[in-house]
Design a protein around this motif. Structure first.
Motif: not given
Length: 195
Positions: A40-50
């Motif tokens: 589960y992705i929790d947070g925006p650290s990989m935006e815009p990819t995830l």
């Protein structure tokens, strides 16, 4: 007289078929559980990819026969607390020399042009102090989030040991309407100029 043994034989065959099906199903589930895991992705650290609150599949056997590569998105145990898993992109591998100044990333003298980073992230200029000519040690990986201004990564807490890598993120499977649903893109071309 022969009708009763035929019924018993059919019953035994049916029972054997059911048991074989159950055993094969359990074996298949075990193999899948050992090779693929969901996160589960929790947070925006990989935006815009995830995106925050997405679910991804991770190939736990991806690095069984070859080492992790630059550009791979990996899930790993956070070096400061192994009970927590992080997801980031590998930017430099063992033996590489990396420089990170603001939004500029240079690996082995090659300035990276990273289309996967968040272009609407003005905070990335001042978040971490510059890193100059850091040589990545054996079995160590330098990782960064694609949302550079909102990512706790190697710029803050150092490299990731190979033994802490859980696997390679390969697929976004939920939610269905996401603009990145499906296989994650191969970004190895960004690093093609590095020898």
């Amino acid at each position: 007289m022969s009708a009763k043994p035929e019924k018993e034989e059919r019953g035994h065959r049916l029972l054997r078929d059911i048991l074989e099906t159950v055993a094969l199903t359990l074996l298949l589930l075990l193999v899948v559980r050992l090779t693929v895991q969901h996160y589960y992705i929790d947070g925006p650290s990989m935006e815009p990819t995830l995106h925050n609150q997405e679910y991804i599949l991770v190939d736990r056997l991806a690095y069984l026969f070859h080492p992790p590569q630059r550009g791979d998105i990996i899930v790993f145990h956070y070096p400061r607390d192994p009970s927590v898993d992080y997801v980031k992109r590998i930017i430099a591998v063992p033996g590489d020399t990396i420089t990170v100044i603001g939004q500029t990333v240079i690996v082995d003298g090659v300035t990276l042009h990273e289309p996967y980073t968040n272009p609407n992230d003005p905070a990335s200029l001042a978040v971490y102090p510059p890193i100059r000519n850091l040589v990545i040690g054996p079995d160590q990986y330098f990782v960064m989030g694609d949302n550079r201004g909102d990512s706790s990564d190697s710029r803050q807490w150092g490299t990731v040991p190979k033994q802490d890598i859980v696997g390679k993120a390969t697929l976004v499977y939920w939610p269905l309407g996401a603009n990145n649903f499906g296989l994650l893109p191969d970004e190895s071309s960004v690093f093609a100029g590095i020898k």
